[in-house]
Design an enzyme around this catalytic site. Structure first.
Site, PDB file in Angstrom:
ATOM      1  N   VAL A  36      62.408 -45.649 -13.675  1.00  0.00           N
ATOM      2  CA  VAL A  36      62.261 -45.953 -15.069  1.00  0.00           C
ATOM      3  C   VAL A  36      61.348 -47.083 -15.327  1.00  0.00           C
ATOM      4  O   VAL A  36      60.442 -46.948 -16.357  1.00  0.00           O
ATOM      5  CB  VAL A  36      63.753 -45.951 -15.860  1.00  0.00           C
ATOM      6  CG1 VAL A  36      63.161 -46.243 -17.435  1.00  0.00           C
ATOM      7  CG2 VAL A  36      64.418 -44.533 -15.637  1.00  0.00           C
ATOM      8  N   ILE A  39      57.528 -45.922 -13.472  1.00  0.00           N
ATOM      9  CA  ILE A  39      56.826 -44.753 -13.744  1.00  0.00           C
ATOM     10  C   ILE A  39      56.818 -44.600 -15.234  1.00  0.00           C
ATOM     11  O   ILE A  39      57.939 -43.956 -16.037  1.00  0.00           O
ATOM     12  CB  ILE A  39      57.372 -43.577 -12.976  1.00  0.00           C
ATOM     13  CG1 ILE A  39      57.254 -43.955 -11.388  1.00  0.00           C
ATOM     14  CG2 ILE A  39      56.560 -42.289 -13.159  1.00  0.00           C
ATOM     15  CD1 ILE A  39      57.768 -42.947 -10.616  1.00  0.00           C
ATOM     16  N   TYR A  77      55.077 -37.826 -12.509  1.00  0.00           N
ATOM     17  CA  TYR A  77      56.258 -38.774 -11.909  1.00  0.00           C
ATOM     18  C   TYR A  77      56.349 -38.102 -10.505  1.00  0.00           C
ATOM     19  O   TYR A  77      56.268 -38.873  -9.609  1.00  0.00           O
ATOM     20  CB  TYR A  77      57.468 -38.160 -12.749  1.00  0.00           C
ATOM     21  CG  TYR A  77      58.526 -38.229 -11.870  1.00  0.00           C
ATOM     22  CD1 TYR A  77      59.243 -39.794 -11.752  1.00  0.00           C
ATOM     23  CD2 TYR A  77      59.523 -37.250 -11.318  1.00  0.00           C
ATOM     24  CE1 TYR A  77      60.556 -39.706 -10.992  1.00  0.00           C
ATOM     25  CE2 TYR A  77      60.693 -37.423 -10.819  1.00  0.00           C
ATOM     26  CZ  TYR A  77      61.409 -38.645 -10.575  1.00  0.00           C
ATOM     27  OH  TYR A  77      62.402 -38.777  -9.775  1.00  0.00           O
ATOM     28  N   HIS A  80      53.557 -39.567  -8.720  1.00  0.00           N
ATOM     29  CA  HIS A  80      53.135 -41.043  -8.574  1.00  0.00           C
ATOM     30  C   HIS A  80      53.867 -41.556  -7.232  1.00  0.00           C
ATOM     31  O   HIS A  80      54.985 -41.460  -6.402  1.00  0.00           O
ATOM     32  CB  HIS A  80      54.314 -41.694  -9.583  1.00  0.00           C
ATOM     33  CG  HIS A  80      53.948 -43.017 -10.022  1.00  0.00           C
ATOM     34  ND1 HIS A  80      54.290 -44.154  -9.084  1.00  0.00           N
ATOM     35  CD2 HIS A  80      53.210 -43.672 -11.148  1.00  0.00           C
ATOM     36  CE1 HIS A  80      54.180 -45.393  -9.692  1.00  0.00           C
ATOM     37  NE2 HIS A  80      53.417 -44.847 -11.060  1.00  0.00           N
TER      38      HIS A  80
END
Length: 113
Positions: A36, A39, A77, A80
């Site tokens: 959290v 990203i 996400y 990433h």
């Protein structure tokens, strides 16, 4: 309505391998929670261990729930580098898993008078 817009829940349901210790699992979950901070599209993270009495979990033991503002956020996400590296650490400890992305819906029941 644009299907890509709006809150999306990304659910990862896992059964950890028998050799995964509680400390290892705890560490893996803490590392997931830390994403959290790394990203931007990942807005929140919750997790839990199966506590159902019905024995219908098909062996799955843990739920990791992430919240995003859009499907584009989920895609960002997944691609990433921090998530890709995390998956390389997590998956060797997982016997089986499934992923579900869904858009929460609320039923509104009007009062008829």
């Amino acid at each position: 309505m644009d299907e890509a817009k709006g809150v999306v829940k990304h659910i990862f349901v896992a059964k950890f391998k028998d050799g995964a210790t509680p400390n290892q699992i705890d560490h893996l979950i803490r590392e997931m929670a830390n994403l959290v901070n790394l990203i931007e599209p990942l807005k929140s993270f919750h997790w839990g261990k199966d506590v159902s009495a019905g024995n219908k979990n098909q062996g799955f033991t843990h739920v990791l729930e992430s919240t995003f503002e859009s499907m584009e956020g989920v895609a960002e996400y997944i691609a990433h580098p921090a998530h890709v590296e995390y998956a390389k650490v997590l998956l060797p400890h997982v016997e089986k898993y499934m992923v579900i992305d869904y858009k929460p819906a609320t039923l509104n029941f009007g009062l008829e008078g």
